[in-house]
Design a protein around this motif. Structure first.
Motif, PDB file in Angstrom:
ATOM      1  N   LEU A  82       2.020   2.077  -3.518  1.00  0.00           N
ATOM      2  CA  LEU A  82       0.907   2.619  -4.292  1.00  0.00           C
ATOM      3  C   LEU A  82       0.587   4.053  -3.866  1.00  0.00           C
ATOM      4  CD1 LEU A  82      -1.151   1.912  -6.479  1.00  0.00           C
ATOM      5  CD2 LEU A  82      -2.648   1.007  -4.682  1.00  0.00           C
ATOM      6  N   GLY A 132      -3.203  -2.072  -1.473  1.00  0.00           N
ATOM      7  CA  GLY A 132      -2.725  -2.500  -2.775  1.00  0.00           C
ATOM      8  C   GLY A 132      -3.244  -3.856  -3.179  1.00  0.00           C
ATOM      9  N   TYR A 175      -6.506  -6.760  -4.074  1.00  0.00           N
ATOM     10  CA  TYR A 175      -7.712  -6.828  -4.892  1.00  0.00           C
ATOM     11  C   TYR A 175      -8.231  -8.262  -4.883  1.00  0.00           C
ATOM     12  CZ  TYR A 175      -4.011  -8.320  -8.112  1.00  0.00           C
ATOM     13  OH  TYR A 175      -2.918  -8.958  -8.674  1.00  0.00           O
ATOM     14  N   TYR A 211      -6.088 -11.531  -5.485  1.00  0.00           N
ATOM     15  CA  TYR A 211      -4.683 -11.303  -5.129  1.00  0.00           C
ATOM     16  C   TYR A 211      -4.249 -12.329  -4.085  1.00  0.00           C
ATOM     17  CZ  TYR A 211      -0.502  -8.980  -3.327  1.00  0.00           C
ATOM     18  OH  TYR A 211       0.786  -8.694  -2.923  1.00  0.00           O
ATOM     19  N   ASP A 237       2.661  -9.523  -9.533  1.00  0.00           N
ATOM     20  CA  ASP A 237       1.270  -9.179  -9.855  1.00  0.00           C
ATOM     21  C   ASP A 237       0.693  -8.109  -8.935  1.00  0.00           C
ATOM     22  OD1 ASP A 237       1.119 -11.015 -11.943  1.00  0.00           O
ATOM     23  OD2 ASP A 237       0.598 -12.652 -10.579  1.00  0.00           O
ATOM     24  N   MET A 258      -0.432  -4.527  -7.320  1.00  0.00           N
ATOM     25  CA  MET A 258      -1.102  -3.404  -7.958  1.00  0.00           C
ATOM     26  C   MET A 258      -0.139  -2.273  -8.320  1.00  0.00           C
ATOM     27  SD  MET A 258      -3.963  -2.335  -9.129  1.00  0.00           S
ATOM     28  CE  MET A 258      -5.252  -3.327  -8.366  1.00  0.00           C
ATOM     29  N   HIS A 259       0.829  -1.984  -7.444  1.00  0.00           N
ATOM     30  CA  HIS A 259       1.745  -0.883  -7.762  1.00  0.00           C
ATOM     31  C   HIS A 259       2.625  -1.219  -8.964  1.00  0.00           C
ATOM     32  CE1 HIS A 259       4.238  -3.425  -5.133  1.00  0.00           C
ATOM     33  NE2 HIS A 259       5.293  -2.841  -5.649  1.00  0.00           N
ATOM     34  N   ARG A 267       1.567  -3.018 -11.519  1.00  0.00           N
ATOM     35  CA  ARG A 267       0.676  -2.864 -12.676  1.00  0.00           C
ATOM     36  C   ARG A 267       0.497  -1.398 -13.076  1.00  0.00           C
ATOM     37  NH1 ARG A 267      -4.432  -7.023 -12.078  1.00  0.00           N
ATOM     38  NH2 ARG A 267      -3.250  -8.955 -11.796  1.00  0.00           N
ATOM     39  N   LEU A 268       0.508  -0.501 -12.086  1.00  0.00           N
ATOM     40  CA  LEU A 268       0.186   0.899 -12.358  1.00  0.00           C
ATOM     41  C   LEU A 268       1.397   1.785 -12.636  1.00  0.00           C
ATOM     42  CD1 LEU A 268      -2.645   1.550  -9.722  1.00  0.00           C
ATOM     43  CD2 LEU A 268      -2.874   1.018 -12.159  1.00  0.00           C
ATOM     44  N   GLU A 327       0.808  -1.217   0.000  1.00  0.00           N
ATOM     45  CA  GLU A 327       0.000   0.000   0.000  1.00  0.00           C
ATOM     46  C   GLU A 327       0.842   1.268   0.000  1.00  0.00           C
ATOM     47  OE1 GLU A 327      -0.626   2.439   2.449  1.00  0.00           O
ATOM     48  OE2 GLU A 327       0.678   1.621   3.973  1.00  0.00           O
TER      49      GLU A 327
END
Length: 447
Positions: free
Chosen positions: A15, A369, A371, A374, A38, A40-41, A43-44, A12
């Protein structure tokens, strides 16, 4: 302003920093282990670099790999987040040697505040009130007995290089002291490679109050108020709020002013948190964290100021965007740390999140971070998200928190959400009547 920032962290906080960079129009690079491919940070981000296998020592603590990632991608600054290398003076020095800006204080300031004994000496010199105790490391039992007799029992023995409750023992009598001293020194040596310990007066029912400070790098400093972090388990914070229910406006202004002046006198640059035990109207310095704190969002909620933006601005040489008189406190905010743990035993609960639904509405913020789908890896800290709630006052904040906790859904793993649903309905919590020992006593009773 920087062109490209490498974020040397995960989860988190990675992100959180990434979002601030995007708002400022700064390109982002994230590093990750193979376990976080994989995330989230990853991916973004604009770019990502795999720096090693899952163990932290081979990835997120691998300074050479992170510096190499900076050079490969052309990053001109590094944001360390919290944990990992965020308070590593060697890392800050190495980045400086490679003409890469460390978004944080100087290596020298990290060293001073990372040594608990030297930090206490420095705090005293800067006019910050400190807990009565030894002036430095205690090496002999005879010396320990003398100091304990002077300041009065109970006393607490702490590791100079320590943190998180390791190398920390309480002695209520002279008989306890010998064993406590030996145990603390042994734990400190095993955990930190340094068995130096010191002694302080042990306060029976204190609150944990911390003051958010910023230095502008040019001899100026401000404070952003305090946070109450008294709800803890094994010296780990669980629930934080701002402002503290225990302080009035006069106390808040007094301790904030002392801390802001100290930071200015120190010539400090960037974010820092000066932590105190508070009892019977008195503040006692315990340590300073030279980084962004996990609980920084509650300060952002009541001030409306983005602290990561301020970190980046100060590190780039732009100074602070606000003066002390510009900082106003609005309402009340509470943060609950949602961990992938059993809510009673606190045993880690890694695994796949099958359903993830966050609450919404006015005054609700979730920093996470994860989902649905996940997989929580077993290698790192168990924090999966932070629920931050803001209201016009503490009563409204608690009402919104209760509703938000009811809406929050995390299936597939165990989390600490049930604990917070219990706490929000407790009379002591509702009245703000708790200290740093309250939560462990509550859990021991099995309520």
């Amino acid at each position: 302003m920087f062109q490209k920032i490498l974020i040397a962290n995960r989860g988190e906080i990675a992100l959180r920093v990434l979002r601030a960079c995007k708002e400022l129009g700064i390109q982002t690079v994230v590093v990750h282990s193979t376990a976080d491919a994989d995330a989230m940070h990853v991916r973004l981000a604009d770019e990502s670099v795999c720096i090693g296998p899952p163990p932290s020592r081979d990835s997120y603590l691998n300074i050479h790999q992170i510096v190499a990632a900076c050079e490969i991608t052309g990053a001109d600054a590094v944001h360390p987040g919290y944990g990992f290398l965020s308070e590593n003076a060697k890392f800050a020095d190495i980045l400086a040697a490679h003409n890469i800006t460390f978004i944080g204080p100087s290596g020298d300031h990290i060293r001073v505040m990372g040594d608990k004994i030297e930090a206490k000496r420095t705090a005293k010199r800067l006019g910050i009130p400190v807990v009565p105790g030894s002036d430095g490391a205690v090496t002999e039992e005879k010396e320990a007995r003398r100091i304990a007799a002077e300041i009065g029992y109970p006393v607490i023995i702490k590791a100079s290089a320590g943190g998180g409750g390791r190398g920390m023992k309480v002695a209520h009598t002279e008989t306890d002291l010998e064993i406590a001293l030996q145990t603390a020194r042994s734990e400190a040596g095993a955990a930190f490679g340094d068995d130096a310990v010191y002694i302080e007066k042990y306060l029976e029912k204190p609150r944990h109050i911390e003051v958010q400070v910023f230095g502008d790098g040019f001899g100026g400093g401000v404070h952003f108020g305090e946070r109450d972090c008294s709800l803890q388990r094994r010296h780990q914070k669980v629930w934080e709020e701002a402002n503290s229910p225990a302080l009035n406006a006069e106390e808040r202004s007094r301790i904030g002013g002392i801390c802001a002046k100290a930071i200015a006198d120190l010539g400090y640059s960037g974010a820092g948190t000066i932590e105190f035990l508070y009892e019977n109207g008195e503040f006692y310095f315990i340590e300073m964290n030279t980084r962004l704190q996990v609980e920084h969002p509650v300060t952002e909620a009541i001030t409306g100021i983005d602290l990561v933006h301020e970190q980046i601005r100060v590190a780039s040489g732009g100074g602070l965007s606000v003066r002390q008189e510009d900082i106003k406190f609005n309402g009340h905010a509470i943060e609950c740390r949602i961990n992938a743990e059993d809510p009673r035993t606190f045993t880690p609960s890694p695994g796949t999140i099958t359903h993830f639904h966050t609450p919404g509405g006015l005054g609700i913020r979730v920093d996470s971070g994860v989902y649905s789908g996940y997989k929580i890896p077993p290698y790192y800290d168990s924090l999966i998200g932070k629920l931050i709630v803001h209201g016009r006052n503490r009563v409204e904040c608690m009402m919104r928190l209760r509703r938000a906790l009811d809406e929050f859904v995390v299936d597939g793993i165990k989390t600490t959400l049930p604990l917070f649903r219990d706490l929000v309905g407790n009379a002591d919590i509702a009245n703000g009547d708790y200290d740093i020992h309250w939560l462990e006593k509550y859990l021991a009773k099995g309520e």
